[in-house]
Design an enzyme around this catalytic site. Structure first.
Site, PDB file in Angstrom:
ATOM      1  CB  CYS A   7      -8.711  26.317  65.116  1.00  0.00           C
ATOM      2  SG  CYS A   7     -10.460  26.134  65.867  1.00  0.00           S
ATOM      3  NE  ARG A  13      -8.816  30.290  65.272  1.00  0.00           N
ATOM      4  CZ  ARG A  13      -7.353  30.221  65.623  1.00  0.00           C
ATOM      5  NH1 ARG A  13      -6.612  30.957  64.909  1.00  0.00           N
ATOM      6  NH2 ARG A  13      -7.188  29.292  66.412  1.00  0.00           N
ATOM      7  CG  ASP A 114      -8.666  31.783  68.924  1.00  0.00           C
ATOM      8  OD1 ASP A 114     -10.130  32.086  68.430  1.00  0.00           O
ATOM      9  OD2 ASP A 114      -8.400  30.906  69.541  1.00  0.00           O
TER      10      ASP A 114
END
Length: 143
Positions: A7, A13, A114
Site C-alpha cells: 500500500c 492496509r 485507505d
C-alpha cells in the site's frame, strides 16, 4: 513463492492484509511494504485494534519500503490500489503484480480505500473487505 502486499505507507492496509493472509495460508512467505513507507513505523493504532478484535497481532509490525526489499523473480505482489500496481509494474515489468481485488477476479473498482485517519469502524470495514478478497484468492489460487 513469496507474497508481498503493498500500500502507500505500510501502516494500515498492507499490514492488515499480511496478517490476514498469514492466518489463511501455510507454507507461504508473506510480507508487506509501502511505496512511500518510512522504515520502522508501527501500524496505526486502529489497524492494531481491528486486528486484535479479529485475533490477529500487529503490535510488532514495523513498516518497510517496497523499493528497499530484495525483489525476487518468483514474488507475487498484491497491491491495494491500481496506481501502486502500475508504479511497480513500470519499474519491474516482468514481476507478477496485481491489485488484491484484481487477483480475486474483479474487473472494475480495483482499489481498497485507505482508512488512514478514520475511526475504528472504517478500519473494521476495510479489514472485512480485505479478508473477503483474500479468502477468495486462497480458494481460487490454491494457496
Amino acid at each position: 513463492m513469496r507474497v508481498i502486499f503493498v500500500c502507500h505507507g505500510n501502516i494500515c492496509r498492507s499490514p492488515m492484509a499480511e496478517a490476514i493472509f498469514k492466518s489463511l495460508t501455510d507454507n507461504v512467505e508473506v510480507l508487506s511494504a509501502g511505496l512511500y513507507a518510512l522504515e520502522g513505523e508501527s501500524a496505526s493504532s486502529n489497524a492494531i485494534k481491528v486486528c486484535r478484535y479479529n485475533d490477529l497481532e500487529l503490535r510488532n509490525h514495523e513498516s518497510k519500503n517496497f523499493y528497499d526489499l530484495d525483489i525476487r523473480d518468483d514474488d507475487l505482489v498484491l497491491t491495494l490500489t491500481f496506481d501502486i500496481r502500475d508504479n511497480i509494474k513500470q519499474r519491474y515489468p516482468d514481476l507478477e503484480v496485481y491489485t488484491v481485488k484484481e487477483y480475486a477476479g474483479e474487473k472494475e473498482f480495483l482499489d481498497i480505500k485507505d482508512p488512514y485517519g478514520e475511526d475504528v469502524e472504517v478500519y473494521e470495514i476495510c479489514f472485512c473487505e480485505i479478508k473477503e478478497y483474500l479468502e477468495n484468492i486462497v480458494k481460487m489460487h490454491d494457496f
